[in-house]
Design a protein around this motif. Sequence first.
Motif, PDB file in Angstrom:
ATOM      1  N   ARG A 196      -3.693  14.090 -43.124  1.00  0.00           N
ATOM      2  CA  ARG A 196      -5.057  13.643 -43.443  1.00  0.00           C
ATOM      3  C   ARG A 196      -6.028  14.807 -43.433  1.00  0.00           C
ATOM      4  O   ARG A 196      -6.067  15.593 -42.493  1.00  0.00           O
ATOM      5  CB  ARG A 196      -5.504  12.566 -42.453  1.00  0.00           C
ATOM      6  CG  ARG A 196      -6.890  12.032 -42.751  1.00  0.00           C
ATOM      7  CD  ARG A 196      -7.254  10.837 -41.902  1.00  0.00           C
ATOM      8  NE  ARG A 196      -8.655  10.505 -42.114  1.00  0.00           N
ATOM      9  CZ  ARG A 196      -9.628  10.789 -41.264  1.00  0.00           C
ATOM     10  NH1 ARG A 196      -9.354  11.395 -40.119  1.00  0.00           N
ATOM     11  NH2 ARG A 196     -10.879  10.476 -41.540  1.00  0.00           N
ATOM     12  N   ASN A 197      -6.825  14.876 -44.501  1.00  0.00           N
ATOM     13  CA  ASN A 197      -7.788  15.964 -44.636  1.00  0.00           C
ATOM     14  C   ASN A 197      -9.103  15.433 -45.202  1.00  0.00           C
ATOM     15  O   ASN A 197      -9.764  16.088 -46.012  1.00  0.00           O
ATOM     16  CB  ASN A 197      -7.211  17.053 -45.545  1.00  0.00           C
ATOM     17  CG  ASN A 197      -8.030  18.329 -45.511  1.00  0.00           C
ATOM     18  OD1 ASN A 197      -8.600  18.682 -44.481  1.00  0.00           O
ATOM     19  ND2 ASN A 197      -8.125  19.015 -46.637  1.00  0.00           N
ATOM     20  N   THR A 198      -9.464  14.226 -44.777  1.00  0.00           N
ATOM     21  CA  THR A 198     -10.666  13.577 -45.287  1.00  0.00           C
ATOM     22  C   THR A 198     -11.698  13.417 -44.173  1.00  0.00           C
ATOM     23  O   THR A 198     -11.383  13.590 -42.990  1.00  0.00           O
ATOM     24  CB  THR A 198     -10.338  12.193 -45.866  1.00  0.00           C
ATOM     25  OG1 THR A 198      -9.626  11.429 -44.878  1.00  0.00           O
ATOM     26  CG2 THR A 198      -9.490  12.313 -47.113  1.00  0.00           C
ATOM     27  N   GLU A 237      -2.821  10.408 -49.791  1.00  0.00           N
ATOM     28  CA  GLU A 237      -3.789  11.386 -49.309  1.00  0.00           C
ATOM     29  C   GLU A 237      -4.597  11.962 -50.469  1.00  0.00           C
ATOM     30  O   GLU A 237      -5.819  12.146 -50.360  1.00  0.00           O
ATOM     31  CB  GLU A 237      -3.080  12.508 -48.547  1.00  0.00           C
ATOM     32  CG  GLU A 237      -3.970  13.668 -48.134  1.00  0.00           C
ATOM     33  CD  GLU A 237      -5.107  13.299 -47.201  1.00  0.00           C
ATOM     34  OE1 GLU A 237      -6.067  14.080 -47.109  1.00  0.00           O
ATOM     35  OE2 GLU A 237      -5.044  12.214 -46.573  1.00  0.00           O
ATOM     36  N   GLU A 297      -8.758  11.783 -50.764  1.00  0.00           N
ATOM     37  CA  GLU A 297      -9.577  12.974 -50.929  1.00  0.00           C
ATOM     38  C   GLU A 297     -10.424  12.885 -52.205  1.00  0.00           C
ATOM     39  O   GLU A 297     -11.618  13.210 -52.197  1.00  0.00           O
ATOM     40  CB  GLU A 297      -8.695  14.225 -50.964  1.00  0.00           C
ATOM     41  CG  GLU A 297      -8.031  14.535 -49.628  1.00  0.00           C
ATOM     42  CD  GLU A 297      -7.100  15.735 -49.705  1.00  0.00           C
ATOM     43  OE1 GLU A 297      -7.213  16.515 -50.670  1.00  0.00           O
ATOM     44  OE2 GLU A 297      -6.251  15.889 -48.801  1.00  0.00           O
ATOM     45  N   GLU A 304     -13.275  10.172 -51.840  1.00  0.00           N
ATOM     46  CA  GLU A 304     -14.439  10.639 -51.092  1.00  0.00           C
ATOM     47  C   GLU A 304     -15.377  11.445 -51.985  1.00  0.00           C
ATOM     48  O   GLU A 304     -16.598  11.254 -51.968  1.00  0.00           O
ATOM     49  CB  GLU A 304     -14.007  11.494 -49.892  1.00  0.00           C
ATOM     50  CG  GLU A 304     -13.620  10.698 -48.672  1.00  0.00           C
ATOM     51  CD  GLU A 304     -13.622  11.515 -47.394  1.00  0.00           C
ATOM     52  OE1 GLU A 304     -13.565  10.908 -46.316  1.00  0.00           O
ATOM     53  OE2 GLU A 304     -13.680  12.753 -47.470  1.00  0.00           O
TER      54      GLU A 304
END
Length: 325
Positions: free
Chosen positions: A72-74, A241, A245, A248
């Motif tokens: 997760r990179n949000t 994922e 991203e 968003e």
Amino acid sequence: MKTEILRMLRETDGYVSGQELCNKFGVSRTAVWKVMNQLKDAGYEIEAVQNKGYHLLSVPDLIDKIELSSIRNTGWAGNEIFYYESIDSTNTKAKELAEEGYPSGVLVVANQQTAGKGRRGRVWISPKGTDIYMTLMMKPDIHPNHASMLTLVAALALAKGIRRETGEEVQIKWPNDIVLNGKKICGILTEMSVQFDCINHIVIGIGINVHNESFAEEISDTASSLFLESGKHFHRAGIIEAFLEEFEKTYAVFLETEDISRLQKEYNALLVNMGRQVHVLDPKEPFDGKAMGVTNKGELIVDTWESRKLVSSGEVSVRGIYGYV
């Protein structure tokens, strides 16, 4: 701790020493060893070398909470993940969580659905372990009249995410189907709860055909999967994922004007309907024309022989794409 260890393994090119892990998490080497064995049992291939540490060699095609959290990179999307091996409908569960007070951004993911929902009350076939079934729950501070455009925002984000992660040149069939080589591989179902002029919550349900190898005869001419169209297998968690991203970013642009005026060009560039003959199943009077893109409110612009019409609801069939009648 398991999620954090998996994230460290992913982010390290070489080896992660057992002592480094012990120091970071304040646990014993035995505890680290147990976590590594649990990950191996789940299908992660991890190499252990004395005096070097642990190295992640390959990952399984899992979409559970640990796998998704580790990549997760949000910011807010997927801030809390609920994973189910089997569930009736991710949309139904997401609505329950919204009513229980969970915040905007909750993601519900399932490995199988027993009562998946499509548009207009249709059933979304949801076999186990092959596809993506997920719902993003939101509590947006926008006017309910603008909420329908979130379906187009989601479609654009999903198309961009799939293209980025797989390299496959998917397109959008207005308003929110994702197609590849003229066949549907993904559907989006958006449902909203409103009280007076206030949105309680919106759930955006997404079903993506990823690894299906066959479809029922009655839909085999119109439906397909990423695998059938490309001959390749993909990491489902990576697709999820990538969508989060992209959503968003796309949603942030939408909020600037609460319409898709700043997303029109991008959306139209991916619109499979663009410049093609369409048959609009208008409840009052069906008509034919050429699709000319979308308005800043997400309506489909259709030029007929006598006038320009804006389509905001109803089924649209496209010549040369599934469903033309």
